[in-house]
Design a protein around this motif. Structure first.
Motif, PDB file in Angstrom:
ATOM      1  N   THR A 288       0.787  -1.410   0.235  1.00  0.00           N
ATOM      2  CA  THR A 288      -0.007  -0.178   0.060  1.00  0.00           C
ATOM      3  C   THR A 288       1.077   1.417   0.119  1.00  0.00           C
ATOM      4  O   THR A 288       0.108   2.591  -0.558  1.00  0.00           O
ATOM      5  CB  THR A 288      -1.162  -0.041   0.887  1.00  0.00           C
ATOM      6  N   CYS A 309       1.754  -2.860  -8.766  1.00  0.00           N
ATOM      7  CA  CYS A 309       1.476  -2.363  -7.439  1.00  0.00           C
ATOM      8  C   CYS A 309       0.139  -1.622  -7.314  1.00  0.00           C
ATOM      9  O   CYS A 309      -0.449  -1.161  -7.010  1.00  0.00           O
ATOM     10  CB  CYS A 309       2.278  -1.641  -6.850  1.00  0.00           C
ATOM     11  N   LEU A 312      -2.069   0.276  -4.515  1.00  0.00           N
ATOM     12  CA  LEU A 312      -0.929   1.325  -3.806  1.00  0.00           C
ATOM     13  C   LEU A 312      -1.494   2.327  -3.290  1.00  0.00           C
ATOM     14  O   LEU A 312      -2.560   3.088  -4.163  1.00  0.00           O
ATOM     15  CB  LEU A 312      -0.110   1.616  -5.003  1.00  0.00           C
ATOM     16  N   LEU A 315       2.535   6.837  -3.291  1.00  0.00           N
ATOM     17  CA  LEU A 315       3.406   6.441  -3.762  1.00  0.00           C
ATOM     18  C   LEU A 315       4.692   7.363  -3.767  1.00  0.00           C
ATOM     19  O   LEU A 315       4.446   9.150  -4.099  1.00  0.00           O
ATOM     20  CB  LEU A 315       3.230   6.246  -4.944  1.00  0.00           C
ATOM     21  N   CYS A 333      -2.623   2.125 -10.492  1.00  0.00           N
ATOM     22  CA  CYS A 333      -2.732   2.376  -8.971  1.00  0.00           C
ATOM     23  C   CYS A 333      -4.370   3.260  -8.369  1.00  0.00           C
ATOM     24  O   CYS A 333      -4.227   4.067  -7.863  1.00  0.00           O
ATOM     25  CB  CYS A 333      -1.704   3.280  -8.637  1.00  0.00           C
TER      26      CYS A 333
END
Lengths: 586, 235
Positions: A288, A309, A312, A315, A333
């Protein structure tokens, strides 16, 4: 008019209320509620360590178990606050050691803490569990060793972005064999190598260890060995990835990562080369939070990680991700809430990446939950800002840094006034805003009028005149922290709206045109505030009235003038002949 | 744009005494401000292709090379750890290309130069110029090297666009109007050039380009030591 609520009942109700904002409201209802609340508050937050005295806090909250303190103003992160300004932890630790010996947790941000302080913490709080130091300085690894050696129930030891005098890696070896309670260890900002065998043993005997952030000196072999002993980790900061690719190491690492089935957050990754990235593929679907902001990997090598990912939420990355990489993020994402893009080159002349405003627009369009943005970019346009605000009215934190000061819209050559207007008009829940690029006073008229919920506002190289500050101080109803550097306003707006400063936590101004005379007048107008003039250029006795001061820091306080001001900090209470006070700063 | 806003100020409803003279070299009464210099304005930053770059006529420092964004203190606004990481990355890249030795990096660590912005960066101020800049000491190999960089930075020796070229500075030999000084670890201000370069880089905290008149009170380090000895051993 009913019967008053019995305090036992109120206490029980309050046990469900954790947020300090709510508790502060509770304490304003009436005297008995104030009393019950204060006697039950366990977690205390002080946003400015000079706003209240340690004795007052200690007395008000006798059951305090956790204290969070913030010291220097935010712009200290960018080297704008001279060394020696203040923010000392000692006066707090000294009082707490005597009056609140059951304290379990201390969290400090931007404060100066010495080894003696750390030793005092270790010696005084028998139940001490958690020490978190963020952007702090003033101590050595010896102080950390004292904490490690003495705190028998230590669960959390986190040093984040601190400036530590590193005397070697033996501090780690001071954790006794009997210590098995560790939950979180972060020594990522230290330089020296720790003894791997000691670290391995520590990790092996810490079944509750959930978060481990290594420093750069830990090798890949070390990382692999530690991962094998702690597959339960949810939060990992790797050490440095070595420069040479070894297939055997790669396969060992891949296996070790594959065992970490609960990993949610990944950071570190210094010097990682593209060939090693696939070792991380197995953990990507569970992540995450991913911090690639120290990984100098370029496109297209980042795509493999990004497209895996899909859960996520957070970031952090460098501009090496380029617009193309952000397209991948936008596609995959969908849960993204926070994006931070940092520059890979501090020097504008050397920038060579294809990161433009389009990257941010793409992500804003597709990631519906995106609410927090920090974006460094060479250029921007009003059109992009308008688009972002249209797609993402839910943005709560918007910090745009156009790297070149005064850069206009690179297509129309207009100021970015209209773009930021769209942001503040469209994003009605905006809490934090940083502006940049070419901005006239008009931009601040819009901000003053529409940014009703903004609590923190950061401004650099903007505006044309006093009007700019006038707009901000007569609007921005929710403003609590204002920080400004290198803007051409002077005394009048500040003096005219002095009363507004009493509703705010603090105001920072550097390299503007506010005169020393105006600071004196402000100090007289606002007796409840500390008006600090921070100026290294002139000795206090010879400062001319009408010369602009280098920096001003104004904050509200119940504690009166502070006693630990260095020579270059002046307030109206200070007698310039006496100079620095004699408060023992240990 | 800037011209427009200057007209607007006249239309504002602020009291008369607050009217400011906009433009470079803002005066708030008295020469004190002129000594302090000015804040950066758009003319200081060359926008590629910007029409503003074309009107560079009224720079109050003729021939001064505009500060690059990385030379301005605290800009871009990234934290110290991140800045160090970028600087080291660049240094390592150069090492790989064999351009310079990087082992010096390990000498001057944060604890010695705790006050620098990023490993090796020290602040530089010049009297009469309000722009604080920074220079990476360890990107230089000698005093001559450093003086050259500073001369370019503050006096635009390289590629200057002004009509009248500034006099060659010679910051180090005392023959010009300016002299280069530094603050050392003990807080004393010294003339640059007396101690061996390697000793200098471990003790310099910040630099200042001073007018020669003001610098007369400064003594080079070895003279100060002699004075201390003399004071301790009165004959």
């Amino acid at each position: 008019m009913g019967l008053p609520l019995p305090s036992k009942v109120l206490e029980h109700i309050l046990s469900f209320i954790d947020s300090n904002e709510d508790r502060n409201s509770v304490s304003l209802v009436c005297k008995s509620w104030f009393d019950t609340e204060r006697r039950t508050r366990k977690r205390v937050f002080v946003g400015n360590c000079y706003s209240v005295s340690p004795v007052t806090v200690s007395r008000r909250f006798p059951k305090m178990r956790s204290l969070t303190l913030k010291g220097k103003p935010h712009f200290a992160d960018y080297n704008l606050v001279p060394d020696g300004w203040g923010g000392y932890a000692w006066p707090w630790i000294e009082v707490l050691a005597k009056k609140n010996p059951l304290l379990e947790e201390i969290r400090l941000k931007r404060m100066v803490i010495t080894d003696e302080c750390l030793e005092m913490i270790a010696a005084s709080f028998k139940e001490f569990k958690a020490l978190v130091l963020v952007s702090c300085e003033g101590f050595t690894t010896d102080g950390i060793a004292a904490i490690a050696a003495t705190c028998r129930n230590l669960e959390v030891l986190e040093l984040r972005e601190c400036i530590v005098e590193d005397l070697g890696g033996d501090w780690l070896s001071y954790f006794p064999e009997s210590l098995t309670s560790l939950v979180s260890l972060d020594f990522s900002c230290l330089d020296s190598e720790v003894k791997l065998s000691d670290l391995e043993r520590l990790v092996s005997r810490s079944p509750n260890l959930k978060s481990l952030k290594l420093n750069r000196a830990v090798t890949l072999e070390g990382l692999e060995s530690l991962l094998r002993r702690a597959p339960q980790l949810t939060d990992l900061g790797t050490g440095s990835f070595s420069a040479e690719f070894e297939p055997e190491m790669f396969s060992k690492l891949s296996k070790a990562f594959a065992e970490c089935k609960q990993l949610k957050s990944l950071s570190g990754l210094w010097d990682v080369i593209p060939e090693y990235l696939p070792a991380l593929y197995s953990v990507c679907p569970g992540l995450t939070s991913l911090n690639l902001s120290y990984a100098t990997v370029r496109m297209p090598d980042l795509v493999g990680i990004l497209r895996r990912c899909w859960k996520l939420q957070k970031l952090w990355v460098m501009d090496l991700i380029e617009d193309k990489g952000l397209q991948t993020v936008a596609m995959r994402c969908k849960d993204l809430r926070e994006l931070r893009v940092f520059p890979s080159e501090p020097d504008l002349d050397d920038v060579s990446v294809a990161l433009t405003e389009e990257g941010l627009v793409t992500v804003s369009r597709s990631c519906r939950k995106l609410e927090s943005i920090l974006y460094f970019c060479v250029q921007f346009t009003n059109a992009a800002l308008v688009t972002i605000s249209r797609y993402r009215p839910n943005i709560k934190c918007f910090r745009l840094c156009v790297i070149e000061p005064f850069a206009p819209d690179h297509i129309t050559r207009e100021p970015l006034d209209e773009g930021f207007r769209a942001i503040v008009e469209g994003c009605k829940d905006l809490r934090r805003l940083s502006v940049s690029g070419l901005l006239t006073d008009k931009a601040f008229e819009y901000i003053g009028k529409h940014a009703k919920k903004v609590r923190m506002l950061s401004i650099a190289f903007a505006g044309d005149s006093d009007l700019m500050l006038h707009h901000l101080l007569s609007g921005c109803e929710g403003l609590k922290k204002l920080e400004i550097r290198d803007c051409p306003f002077g005394d009048s707006a500040l003096l005219e709206h002095a009363a507004k400063l009493e509703t705010m936590r603090s105001l920072w101004m550097s390299s503007c045109f506010v005169s020393f005379g105006a600071c004196k007048v402000l100090s007289q107008k606002l007796p409840k505030l500390n008006v600090e003039v921070i100026d290294e250029m002139y000795p206090p006795e010879s400062r001319p009235e009408n010369s602009p001061v280098e920096r001003i820091y104004i904050y509200r306080t119940l504690a009166g003038p502070r006693l630990d001001m260095p020579e270059f900090v002046w307030t109206i209470h200070k007698n310039p002949e006496v100079g620095v006070s004699n408060l023992a700063i240990k | 744009m800037r011209g427009e806003s200057e007209e607007e100020v006249g239309k504002s409803n602020l009291p008369v005494e607050s009217e400011l003279e906009l433009g470079l070299g803002l005066s708030l009464g008295g020469s004190a401000w002129r000594e302090r210099g000015r804040i950066l304005t758009a003319k200081d930053f060359p926008c590629v292709g910007s029409k503003r770059a074309a009107d560079s006529s009224s720079s109050s420092h003729q021939g001064a090379s505009p500060p690059r964004s990385s030379q301005v203190v605290g800009w871009p606004p990234i934290g110290l750890h991140r800045m160090n990481s970028l600087v080291n990355k660049a240094a390592r890249a150069e090492e790989e290309e064999g351009k310079k030795k990087v082992d010096e990096l390990k000498d001057v660590t944060m604890k010695v130069n705790g006050k620098v912005e990023g490993l090796g960066f020290v602040k530089v101020n010049m009297d009469g110029d309000g722009i604080g800049r920074k220079v990476d000491i360890r990107a230089h190999s000698s005093y001559e090297n450093l003086a050259q960089t500073l001369e370019e930075m503050f006096f635009g020796m390289k590629g200057t666009t002004s009509m009248e070229k500034a006099k060659p500075l010679r910051l180090l030999d005392g023959s010009s109007d300016f002299v280069l000084t530094y603050e050392d670890k003990e807080g004393d201000w010294m003339l640059v050039g007396d101690v061996p370069w390697r000793m200098f880089i471990t003790s310099v905290k910040r630099l200042r380009i001073m007018g020669t008149a003001e610098a007369n009170g400064l003594a080079p380090r070895h003279q100060k030591q002699k004075e201390r000895q003399r004071n301790n051993n009165p004959v």
